[in-house]
Write a protein that holds these residues in place. Structure first.
Motif, short mmCIF file in Angstrom:
data_model
loop_
_atom_site.label_atom_id
_atom_site.label_comp_id
_atom_site.label_asym_id
_atom_site.label_seq_id
_atom_site.Cartn_x
_atom_site.Cartn_y
_atom_site.Cartn_z
N TRP A 1 -24.42 -12.22 63.63
CA TRP A 1 -23.55 -11.79 62.54
C TRP A 1 -23.78 -12.62 61.29
O TRP A 1 -23.69 -12.11 60.17
CB TRP A 1 -22.09 -11.87 62.98
N VAL A 2 -24.08 -13.91 61.46
CA VAL A 2 -24.43 -14.74 60.30
C VAL A 2 -25.71 -14.23 59.67
O VAL A 2 -25.82 -14.12 58.44
CB VAL A 2 -24.58 -16.23 60.72
N MET A 3 -26.70 -13.88 60.51
CA MET A 3 -27.96 -13.34 59.99
C MET A 3 -27.72 -12.06 59.20
O MET A 3 -28.29 -11.86 58.11
CB MET A 3 -28.92 -13.05 61.15
N LEU A 4 -26.86 -11.17 59.71
CA LEU A 4 -26.56 -9.91 59.01
C LEU A 4 -25.81 -10.18 57.71
O LEU A 4 -26.11 -9.55 56.68
CB LEU A 4 -25.73 -9.01 59.93
N ALA A 5 -24.86 -11.11 57.72
CA ALA A 5 -24.11 -11.45 56.51
C ALA A 5 -25.02 -12.03 55.44
O ALA A 5 -24.88 -11.74 54.24
CB ALA A 5 -23.00 -12.45 56.84
N VAL A 6 -26.00 -12.83 55.86
CA VAL A 6 -26.96 -13.42 54.92
C VAL A 6 -27.80 -12.32 54.27
O VAL A 6 -28.07 -12.36 53.06
CB VAL A 6 -27.85 -14.44 55.65
N ALA A 7 -28.22 -11.32 55.06
CA ALA A 7 -28.98 -10.20 54.50
C ALA A 7 -28.14 -9.43 53.50
O ALA A 7 -28.63 -9.06 52.42
CB ALA A 7 -29.45 -9.28 55.63
N PHE A 8 -26.86 -9.17 53.81
CA PHE A 8 -25.97 -8.48 52.89
C PHE A 8 -25.78 -9.27 51.61
O PHE A 8 -25.71 -8.71 50.50
CB PHE A 8 -24.61 -8.24 53.54
N ALA A 9 -25.68 -10.61 51.72
CA ALA A 9 -25.43 -11.45 50.55
C ALA A 9 -26.57 -11.41 49.56
O ALA A 9 -26.37 -11.65 48.37
CB ALA A 9 -25.18 -12.90 51.00
N CYS A 10 -27.78 -11.08 50.04
CA CYS A 10 -28.94 -11.03 49.13
C CYS A 10 -28.78 -9.97 48.05
O CYS A 10 -29.17 -10.19 46.90
CB CYS A 10 -30.21 -10.73 49.93
N LEU A 11 -28.21 -8.81 48.43
CA LEU A 11 -28.20 -7.67 47.51
C LEU A 11 -27.45 -7.96 46.21
O LEU A 11 -28.03 -7.84 45.13
CB LEU A 11 -27.64 -6.44 48.21
N PRO A 12 -26.17 -8.36 46.25
CA PRO A 12 -25.49 -8.65 44.99
C PRO A 12 -26.07 -9.85 44.25
O PRO A 12 -26.10 -9.86 43.02
CB PRO A 12 -24.03 -8.90 45.42
N VAL A 13 -26.55 -10.85 44.99
CA VAL A 13 -27.16 -12.01 44.33
C VAL A 13 -28.39 -11.59 43.55
O VAL A 13 -28.60 -11.99 42.40
CB VAL A 13 -27.52 -13.10 45.37
#
Length: 358
Positions: free
Chosen positions: A279-291
């Motif tokens: 879940w941390v790995m998935l959250a990190v991938a999601f965080a890339c988009l807005p950044v």
């Protein structure tokens, strides 16, 4: 112990030399062959620097230590974004290509979500591993076709972005040798580093999953770390960012696909990895988009946030390995407070950016 320390130092030297050769050869290849630096970063550089992850994960699957195989890939993907992009952005803000924003990051999010879904039943079957490996092949072919269609535009852009090639590295043979030699040194250096660090960790009784998520993950990510940081310093920002995103995609699709296929029973995924690390790995991938979208660059403050989160994540793993009383508290804080708050902050930042543009 002294011999292991010597291997560690030699590994660092090999990584630095290999990164220099790889970045130089890849950037010249992009100019000479009419392929965009981003595509080179997403394919040649990304797949090449993922070679240690493939070797470790496949070897772990064959040796009957699936926790090490899963932990290596999941930990490497987390380290690639939080640690590598964090450090690289602190050195110099990283401009992000439009293709990364509209194509590669959504694919990375989809692939990460697919892995979480496939692992929900407790493991990856050989059929599911075959699906992942097939998707890696499809994605690579898609990038090659896309690169060929845009080769003229890429050539024109590369001529403006890169200095004119001159001297011995202007020949295509020299460029290929630089890339292959750089990859060889990176793999060798990472192998020495991982071997030494794993020896130290096992001496202190650390579990295979934690070793895979930390020492092996960072160790096998050393080629990406060295390549992306050096690429950022030299102004090859497309290679720096493309290397990280492409490596994460190949780690999930290629590494776990190959590891699951060579294992006679597939790859079991531990409850600890299913409940937290995936879940941390998935959250990190999601965080890339807005950044990436906000300003189309990773600013220094965003790099600092990434790096801070990686420190917190590593601290949790260390505390958990020692069965420290603070580990559950840190885990709950990250999953229920820190990560959602970060995503909310990034969404608000994205909304404000769109309003300012409009």
């Amino acid at each position: 112990m002294l011999a292991q320390l010597g291997l560690f130092v030699l590994g660092l030297i090999a990584l630095i030399a290999g990164a220099e050769a790889l970045v130089r050869g890849a950037s010249r290849m992009a100019l000479s062959w009419g392929i965009s630096p981003l595509v080179i970063g997403l394919t040649v550089v990304a797949f090449g620097t993922s070679a240690p992850e493939v070797a470790v994960s496949v070897g772990a699957a064959l040796d009957g230590t699936p926790d090490l195989a899963i932990g290596n890939v999941v930990g490497s993907n987390i380290a690639n974004v939080l640690l590598i992009l964090g450090i690289s952005a602190l050195i110099v803000p990283l401009a992000v290509s439009e293709q990364i924003i509209r194509q590669e990051v959504p694919i990375l999010i989809g692939v990460s979500a697919l892995l979480v879904g496939l692992s929900a039943d407790g493991g990856l079957s050989r059929l599911e591993a075959g699906l992942l490996l097939s998707l890696a092949i499809v994605y690579t072919v898609f990038l090659i076709v896309q690169a060929r269609r845009g080769s003229a535009k890429a050539q024109e852009a590369a001529l403006h972005e890169l200095p004119e090639a001159a001297g011995w590295d202007s020949s295509r043979l020299a460029q290929v040798l630089l890339v292959l030699g750089g990859l060889g040194l990176l793999v060798l250096g990472a192998d020495w580093l991982v071997g030494a660090a794993t020896h130290f960790a096992r001496a202190f009784g650390v579990s295979d999953l934690v070793i895979g998520l930390t020492i092996v993950a960072v160790g096998t990510s050393m080629p990406e770390i060295a390549t992306s940081i050096l690429a950022a310093i030299r102004g090859e920002r497309d290679i720096a960012v493309g290397n990280v995103v492409g490596s994460n995609l190949f780690n999930i699709l290629g590494c776990l696909g190959a590891a699951g296929l060579v294992s006679s029973t597939g790859l079991p995924v531990s409850e600890a990895a299913r409940d937290f690390d995936l879940w941390v790995m998935l959250a990190v991938a999601f965080a890339c988009l807005p950044v990436f979208i906000t300003g189309r660059e990773i600013a220094r403050w965003e790099g600092a946030v990434f790096l801070g989160y990686y420190v917190a994540y590593t601290a949790f793993l260390v505390l958990s390995a020692q069965h420290h009383a603070a580990a559950p508290m840190l885990s709950s804080a990250m999953l229920s407070f820190v990560i959602p708050l970060t995503v909310l902050t990034l969404v608000v930042s994205l909304w404000r950016h769109r309003r300012s543009v409009a």
